[in-house]
Design a protein around this motif. Sequence first.
Motif, PDB file in Angstrom:
ATOM      1  N   GLN A  46      46.890  -1.771  44.755  1.00 44.08           N
ATOM      2  CA  GLN A  46      45.822  -2.345  43.647  1.00 44.08           C
ATOM      3  C   GLN A  46      45.068  -1.041  43.294  1.00 44.08           C
ATOM      4  OE1 GLN A  46      47.156  -5.368  43.096  1.00 44.08           O
ATOM      5  NE2 GLN A  46      44.816  -5.984  43.065  1.00 44.08           N
ATOM      6  N   HIS A  47      44.069  -1.456  42.479  1.00 44.21           N
ATOM      7  CA  HIS A  47      43.345  -0.495  41.775  1.00 44.21           C
ATOM      8  C   HIS A  47      42.396   0.257  43.022  1.00 44.21           C
ATOM      9  CE1 HIS A  47      39.873   1.254  39.644  1.00 44.21           C
ATOM     10  NE2 HIS A  47      40.649   1.368  38.495  1.00 44.21           N
ATOM     11  N   PRO A  48      42.040   1.540  42.953  1.00 45.02           N
ATOM     12  CA  PRO A  48      41.515   2.027  44.056  1.00 45.02           C
ATOM     13  C   PRO A  48      39.948   1.415  44.127  1.00 45.02           C
ATOM     14  CG  PRO A  48      42.570   3.788  43.013  1.00 45.02           C
ATOM     15  CD  PRO A  48      42.748   2.652  42.111  1.00 45.02           C
ATOM     16  N   GLN A  49      39.624   0.648  43.566  1.00 42.86           N
ATOM     17  CA  GLN A  49      38.140   0.359  43.441  1.00 42.86           C
ATOM     18  C   GLN A  49      38.129  -0.930  44.295  1.00 42.86           C
ATOM     19  OE1 GLN A  49      36.285  -0.959  39.690  1.00 42.86           O
ATOM     20  NE2 GLN A  49      34.240   0.101  40.332  1.00 42.86           N
ATOM     21  N   LEU A  56      41.273  15.397  37.448  1.00 42.94           N
ATOM     22  CA  LEU A  56      40.920  14.404  38.525  1.00 42.94           C
ATOM     23  C   LEU A  56      39.380  14.048  38.394  1.00 42.94           C
ATOM     24  CD1 LEU A  56      42.696  16.456  41.711  1.00 42.94           C
ATOM     25  CD2 LEU A  56      43.225  14.136  40.505  1.00 42.94           C
ATOM     26  N   SER A  57      38.812  14.881  38.267  1.00 38.56           N
ATOM     27  CA  SER A  57      37.421  14.441  38.057  1.00 38.56           C
ATOM     28  C   SER A  57      37.032  13.239  37.049  1.00 38.56           C
ATOM     29  CB  SER A  57      36.271  15.642  37.915  1.00 38.56           C
ATOM     30  OG  SER A  57      36.284  16.265  36.605  1.00 38.56           O
ATOM     31  N   ARG A  58      37.616  13.718  35.990  1.00 40.67           N
ATOM     32  CA  ARG A  58      37.667  12.530  34.698  1.00 40.67           C
ATOM     33  C   ARG A  58      38.222  11.386  35.110  1.00 40.67           C
ATOM     34  NH1 ARG A  58      40.264  14.067  30.795  1.00 40.67           N
ATOM     35  NH2 ARG A  58      40.915  16.295  31.251  1.00 40.67           N
ATOM     36  N   LEU A  59      39.374  11.341  35.761  1.00 42.46           N
ATOM     37  CA  LEU A  59      40.168  10.331  36.336  1.00 42.46           C
ATOM     38  C   LEU A  59      39.476   9.432  37.325  1.00 42.46           C
ATOM     39  CD1 LEU A  59      42.670   8.645  36.587  1.00 42.46           C
ATOM     40  CD2 LEU A  59      43.521  10.208  38.373  1.00 42.46           C
ATOM     41  N   TRP A  60      38.726   9.988  38.267  1.00 41.23           N
ATOM     42  CA  TRP A  60      38.099   9.233  39.559  1.00 41.23           C
ATOM     43  C   TRP A  60      36.575   8.656  38.706  1.00 41.23           C
ATOM     44  CZ3 TRP A  60      39.376   6.949  43.593  1.00 41.23           C
ATOM     45  CH2 TRP A  60      40.785   7.575  44.313  1.00 41.23           C
ATOM     46  N   GLN A  61      36.221   9.366  37.529  1.00 40.60           N
ATOM     47  CA  GLN A  61      35.151   8.634  37.025  1.00 40.60           C
ATOM     48  C   GLN A  61      35.216   7.573  36.102  1.00 40.60           C
ATOM     49  OE1 GLN A  61      33.180  11.544  34.317  1.00 40.60           O
ATOM     50  NE2 GLN A  61      31.271  10.234  34.055  1.00 40.60           N
ATOM     51  N   ALA A  62      36.590   7.453  35.484  1.00 40.08           N
ATOM     52  CA  ALA A  62      36.976   6.506  34.863  1.00 40.08           C
ATOM     53  C   ALA A  62      37.311   5.138  35.751  1.00 40.08           C
ATOM     54  CB  ALA A  62      38.171   6.854  34.304  1.00 40.08           C
ATOM     55  N   LEU A  63      37.850   5.585  37.005  1.00 39.16           N
ATOM     56  CA  LEU A  63      38.227   4.477  38.092  1.00 39.16           C
ATOM     57  C   LEU A  63      36.979   3.717  38.603  1.00 39.16           C
ATOM     58  CD1 LEU A  63      40.885   6.231  39.884  1.00 39.16           C
ATOM     59  CD2 LEU A  63      41.263   4.386  38.341  1.00 39.16           C
ATOM     60  N   GLY A  64      35.647   4.593  38.269  1.00 40.80           N
ATOM     61  CA  GLY A  64      34.483   3.841  38.734  1.00 40.80           C
ATOM     62  C   GLY A  64      34.522   3.929  40.410  1.00 40.80           C
ATOM     63  N   GLY A  65      35.010   4.679  40.949  1.00 44.82           N
ATOM     64  CA  GLY A  65      34.884   4.705  42.297  1.00 44.82           C
ATOM     65  C   GLY A  65      34.517   6.151  42.925  1.00 44.82           C
ATOM     66  N   PRO A  66      34.051   6.351  44.424  1.00 41.98           N
ATOM     67  CA  PRO A  66      33.915   7.621  44.773  1.00 41.98           C
ATOM     68  C   PRO A  66      35.025   8.357  44.918  1.00 41.98           C
ATOM     69  CG  PRO A  66      33.842   5.920  46.390  1.00 41.98           C
ATOM     70  CD  PRO A  66      33.709   5.086  45.352  1.00 41.98           C
ATOM     71  N   LEU A  67      34.907   9.829  44.840  1.00 45.50           N
ATOM     72  CA  LEU A  67      36.091  10.534  44.760  1.00 45.50           C
ATOM     73  C   LEU A  67      36.872  10.568  46.477  1.00 45.50           C
ATOM     74  CD1 LEU A  67      37.836  12.921  43.498  1.00 45.50           C
ATOM     75  CD2 LEU A  67      36.355  14.322  44.383  1.00 45.50           C
TER      76      LEU A  67
END
Length: 412
Positions: free
Chosen positions: A34-37, A151-162
């Motif tokens: 599933q999505h990491p969020q 990576l930082s832009r990807l995690w920001q888009a995922l809406g979750g903590p790195l």
Amino acid sequence: MYDLSVVTDALRRILIEALQASPLTGFSVGVSGQHPQQPPTGNDCDLNLFLFHIAENRFLKNSFWNQASLTDRPAGGGRHQPVSYEPLCLDLRFLVSAQSQGSYVQEQQVMSVALRALHDNATIRLTAPTATGQAVSEMTVGMEAPSWDELSRLWQALGGPLRMTAQYRVSVALLTPDRQAEPQPPVTGWQLVADPADPSAPRLDGTSRRVTYSTQDGSSREFDRTPATAGPGQLVTLHGRGLAEDDAVYLVTPQDDGSETETELDAAWKVPHPASPPAGAGVAPFLLRPPAACPPPGRYGLRVGRQGARDGRTPAVPLLIAPWLDPAGGPLVEPAGGLYALRALNVPAGAEVLLGRTVLERVGSAPAPGQWQLDGAALTLRAPAGLAQGRHPVRLRAAGVEADPGLWAVQP
């Protein structure tokens, strides 16, 4: 394969088996695609395998057609071979991350096992269903090194903590079409003309037809079918040399015993070419248009003859006769009381109607869910029970020949 989740499930099995066999993981671990969020599953630690990006493989894109040899046109000539029968060659990018509620040690132990397992399985073999049965696919699994900015832009888009993250590429995944190109009949004869005895005799090289249809969003698409596949009212172009308006055209019907019957086409089939091509243009000065009462769908041949020509008639070239589905009122067809009303011609007893890949049952009375009926030219059908909401292509085929696309049934 039809389903990308088969790849995700195969990687999950590798990770689950590795975690179960590892002495490092003496605690409960959940492996999710599933999505990491998504919230944790209630295990001590959660390992996430998320398919976050899909891209065409640029090295294999459109490598299954040799356009020049099939159409005698260069690739940049403005007319393109349809790609509906090509596998879609994809690179899949997965994000692997771990999350524990209270222990960084557990996170790093789980990631250690996961990275080792994927490293040890750098090549995976999958058995997945295709249009022609089960097929084995082989893919490579490799770690990629994206930049910190990516990576930082990807995690920001995922809406979750790195989180601690590894990125993997799986390639090449081949998404196969639901219908393969149909095999052509074997060659029964050859004719080699090095120095024709009668240069003025007609020569017929083949047939083609420009197919134009509307997609479900209303935009227009077109492609060429060679040899031509035509239903009632659809225009066919004849390619060759020395063809004249008064040439006789014969329809060749193959028989089960290997023989053939020949029928001269009447004036109802012939239509003057609107472009009036000059002599030597490589096409006949007339088009063929099958009438409403045309032969049943199937594989036929065409040949041309001219009175007084010493060489007689030309060898036969292929022509496919198809059923016809009226695109009027489309491309989206809404149901009225659950019933879809269409119009079709040249539909024999053994014809099939499909919604997407689902074959409907033909009946002689009012159709129930999953059935269709033909009354004259009026074709009515009902979607099968449980059909997902959305738009489903309406397909009509008979004797292995399918009508042009252009209609989508809207399932509310």
